[in-house]
Design a protein around this motif. Structure first.
Motif, mmCIF file in Angstrom:
data_model
loop_
_atom_site.group_PDB
_atom_site.id
_atom_site.type_symbol
_atom_site.label_atom_id
_atom_site.label_comp_id
_atom_site.label_asym_id
_atom_site.label_seq_id
_atom_site.Cartn_x
_atom_site.Cartn_y
_atom_site.Cartn_z
ATOM 1 N N ILE A 32 14.396 45.156 5.128
ATOM 2 C CA ILE A 32 15.054 46.388 5.579
ATOM 3 C C ILE A 32 15.041 47.427 4.463
ATOM 4 O O ILE A 32 14.755 48.606 4.694
ATOM 5 C CB ILE A 32 16.487 46.095 6.074
ATOM 6 C CG1 ILE A 32 16.427 45.259 7.361
ATOM 7 C CG2 ILE A 32 17.275 47.380 6.301
ATOM 8 C CD1 ILE A 32 17.760 44.672 7.792
ATOM 9 N N TYR A 33 15.330 46.993 3.252
ATOM 10 C CA TYR A 33 15.288 47.894 2.091
ATOM 11 C C TYR A 33 13.894 48.507 1.956
ATOM 12 O O TYR A 33 13.750 49.723 1.795
ATOM 13 C CB TYR A 33 15.672 47.120 0.827
ATOM 14 C CG TYR A 33 15.463 47.894 -0.445
ATOM 15 C CD1 TYR A 33 16.380 48.843 -0.856
ATOM 16 C CD2 TYR A 33 14.332 47.670 -1.235
ATOM 17 C CE1 TYR A 33 16.188 49.563 -2.026
ATOM 18 C CE2 TYR A 33 14.141 48.382 -2.397
ATOM 19 C CZ TYR A 33 15.057 49.324 -2.790
ATOM 20 O OH TYR A 33 14.864 50.031 -3.941
ATOM 21 N N CYS A 34 12.858 47.680 2.033
ATOM 22 C CA CYS A 34 11.481 48.177 1.890
ATOM 23 C C CYS A 34 11.103 49.113 3.042
ATOM 24 O O CYS A 34 10.412 50.114 2.823
ATOM 25 C CB CYS A 34 10.499 47.007 1.809
ATOM 26 S SG CYS A 34 10.620 46.064 0.277
ATOM 27 N N CYS A 35 11.551 48.808 4.249
ATOM 28 C CA CYS A 35 11.292 49.706 5.391
ATOM 29 C C CYS A 35 11.863 51.085 5.116
ATOM 30 O O CYS A 35 11.210 52.101 5.368
ATOM 31 C CB CYS A 35 11.912 49.160 6.673
ATOM 32 S SG CYS A 35 10.953 47.906 7.513
ATOM 33 N N ARG A 36 13.063 51.121 4.608
ATOM 34 C CA ARG A 36 13.720 52.403 4.359
ATOM 35 C C ARG A 36 13.097 53.132 3.183
ATOM 36 O O ARG A 36 13.011 54.359 3.189
ATOM 37 C CB ARG A 36 15.210 52.187 4.148
ATOM 38 C CG ARG A 36 15.875 51.779 5.449
ATOM 39 C CD ARG A 36 17.337 51.496 5.292
ATOM 40 N NE ARG A 36 17.946 51.213 6.581
ATOM 41 C CZ ARG A 36 18.862 50.294 6.779
ATOM 42 N NH1 ARG A 36 19.290 49.574 5.769
ATOM 43 N NH2 ARG A 36 19.357 50.102 7.972
ATOM 44 N N MET A 37 12.669 52.407 2.184
ATOM 45 C CA MET A 37 12.044 53.043 1.018
ATOM 46 C C MET A 37 10.634 53.526 1.350
ATOM 47 O O MET A 37 10.234 54.605 0.932
ATOM 48 C CB MET A 37 11.980 52.073 -0.164
ATOM 49 C CG MET A 37 13.294 51.867 -0.872
ATOM 50 S SD MET A 37 13.962 53.350 -1.649
ATOM 51 C CE MET A 37 12.785 53.602 -2.978
#
Length: 193
Positions: A32-37
């Motif tokens: 989720i963090y990588c999706c948002r970044m």
């Protein structure tokens, strides 16, 4: 997470199978963090794999002075930062090579709509460090103390940077007509227009 610390200790001692519970515990959060970044599901999936490989190969460098979560997010942040830099170079090259009148693919259009238009607009205008701060604080609900560890900054500097970034996001969302969508919240802070 004493369980995770125990798994880390056992992996360091040579029990490599003990890394699997670590991956299972954090893979969804890191994805989720990588999706948002990164703003792209496929890039995020690839990044998660790379991040856990890096974490496994560098696990001997981890010291329990900081939480394992902070250490892992730091790896994720630097990995995403490198991907974003590479993407910018590719984008510049592709703009030079792109014929006039080229239309975006359906996938590219869907990726742009991953967030609401005003929020996406604001996030695209933020620096990578500001975007990371927004994602960690608002979407990942990390406390300022952990964010300071991830970014290698002191606590007061992180709080000041967050306050400035919050005002910038509000202004950018208002520019895009997103006043009704300006309720970016976390359990401690609410960005309101």
């Amino acid at each position: 997470m004493d369980y995770i610390e125990e798994c880390v200790r056992r992996v360091k001692a040579g029990e490599v199978d003990c890394f699997e519970p670590i991956v299972e515990t954090y893979k969804k959060q890191i994805y989720i963090y990588c999706c948002r970044m990164l703003g792209c599901k496929q890039d995020a999936q690839d990044a998660v794999q790379d991040i856990f490989i890096k974490a496994f190969t560098k696990l001997h460098l981890y010291e329990a002075k900081v939480s394992f979560s902070s250490w892992l997010y730091k790896i994720a942040y630097h990995h995403c930062l490198n991907l974003i830099r590479k993407r910018r170079v590719r984008l510049r090259v592709s703009r030079l090579m792109k014929p006039a009148g080229h239309a975006d693919s359906v996938e590219q259009t869907l990726e742009r709509r991953w967030f609401s238009e005003p929020l996406e607009y604001a996030m695209n205008k933020l620096s990578v460090e500001e975007r990371n701060l927004l994602v960690l604080r608002v979407f990942e609900d990390k406390p300022f103390s952990e964010i300071a560890q991830i970014l290698d900054k002191n606590l007061s500097a992180v709080k000041k940077k967050y306050a400035r970034m919050k005002q910038k996001v509000i202004k950018l969302m208002e520019e895009k007509g997103g006043t009704e969508l300006c309720e970016i919240t976390d359990s401690r802070t609410k960005i309101e227009c």
